[in-house]
Design a protein around this motif. Structure first.
Motif, PDB file in Angstrom:
ATOM      1  N   CYS A  64       0.834  -1.209   0.000  1.00 23.97           N
ATOM      2  CA  CYS A  64       0.000   0.000   0.000  1.00 23.97           C
ATOM      3  C   CYS A  64       0.869   1.259   0.000  1.00 23.97           C
ATOM      4  CB  CYS A  64      -0.948  -0.001   1.201  1.00 23.97           C
ATOM      5  SG  CYS A  64      -2.286  -1.191   1.036  1.00 23.97           S
ATOM      6  N   LEU A 115      -8.627   2.327  -4.122  1.00 23.24           N
ATOM      7  CA  LEU A 115      -7.272   2.505  -3.585  1.00 23.24           C
ATOM      8  C   LEU A 115      -6.491   3.517  -4.407  1.00 23.24           C
ATOM      9  CD1 LEU A 115      -6.113  -1.160  -2.858  1.00 23.24           C
ATOM     10  CD2 LEU A 115      -6.616   0.603  -1.176  1.00 23.24           C
ATOM     11  N   PRO A 125      -3.864   4.488   0.997  1.00 20.65           N
ATOM     12  CA  PRO A 125      -4.745   3.447   0.451  1.00 20.65           C
ATOM     13  C   PRO A 125      -5.089   2.380   1.485  1.00 20.65           C
ATOM     14  CG  PRO A 125      -2.629   3.475  -0.702  1.00 20.65           C
ATOM     15  CD  PRO A 125      -2.603   4.583   0.297  1.00 20.65           C
ATOM     16  N   ASN A 126      -4.143   2.052   2.357  1.00 20.28           N
ATOM     17  CA  ASN A 126      -4.388   1.019   3.355  1.00 20.28           C
ATOM     18  C   ASN A 126      -5.432   1.475   4.377  1.00 20.28           C
ATOM     19  OD1 ASN A 126      -4.133  -1.446   4.553  1.00 20.28           O
ATOM     20  ND2 ASN A 126      -2.187  -1.028   5.522  1.00 20.28           N
ATOM     21  N   ARG A 129      -8.849   1.537   2.792  1.00 22.50           N
ATOM     22  CA  ARG A 129      -9.424   0.190   2.669  1.00 22.50           C
ATOM     23  C   ARG A 129      -9.898  -0.348   4.015  1.00 22.50           C
ATOM     24  NH1 ARG A 129     -11.611  -3.633   3.332  1.00 22.50           N
ATOM     25  NH2 ARG A 129     -11.596  -5.631   2.285  1.00 22.50           N
TER      26      ARG A 129
END
Length: 178
Positions: A64, A115, A125-126, A129
């Motif tokens: 990520c 993402l 992005p992590n 999510r």
């Protein structure tokens, strides 16, 4: 107001291991491999299994981080030309993933697009999510494909097969020399 998805709140993870995996894939493709070398896949699987849950999560976080760094570089590059990274990168990557149904199941594509958009707008992005739950096993390959496609996109833009890998490797801190 600071976002809970601000990258400063995200763990960097094992960027080195994630980069090694992406670089290995890039080299395989550039060397003309149309399928993943079974020996290479076995080595990667063996390495991943040896990590244990914490190590695997660190590689996940590292992947990520790669996606974030690649999108940041792309955002700056496209802005230099008066273009929007989301408009030019996301549709191309989504179209490519749609042509890879064995690696990227259709239901994973919206998550990968999300993402990319999160990273393209400066969010982790992590962390983006994670607000929707834990990662699933079915998202692991699409995540790797997303990082790979971003690296390959950067390499094509720069006309340098090693640019994306080198850029990240140079950004990583040097190990302490004793």
């Amino acid at each position: 107001m600071s976002s809970p998805c601000d990258p400063k709140h995200a763990p960097a993870g094992d960027v080195g291991a994630a980069l090694m995996m992406i670089d290995s894939r890039l080299k395989g493709i550039y060397d003309g491999a149309t399928e993943t070398d079974p020996e290479q896949r076995a080595l990667i699987d063996q390495y991943t299994a040896s990590l244990g849950p914490r190590g695997a999560n660190a590689v996940l976080d590292g992947t990520c981080t790669l996606i974030f760094m690649f999108m940041k570089w792309l955002r700056l590059a496209y802005e230099d030309h008066g273009k929007d990274v989301i408009e030019y990168v996301v549709p191309n990557l989504v179209a490519t993933m749609r042509m890879m149904p064995r690696s990227v199941r259709p239901e994973a594509i919206p998550t990968m697009a999300g993402l990319l958009i999160a990273a393209g707008t400066g969010l982790s992005p992590n962390l983006w999510r994670k607000q929707y739950g834990f990662w699933t096993k079915d998202e692991m390959t699409p995540l790797e494909v997303t990082a790979f496609l971003l690296a390959e996109h950067i390499n094509r833009l720069t006309d340098d097969r090693d640019f994306a890998t080198r850029m990240i490797a140079q950004a990583l801190p040097e190990p302490d020399e004793d």
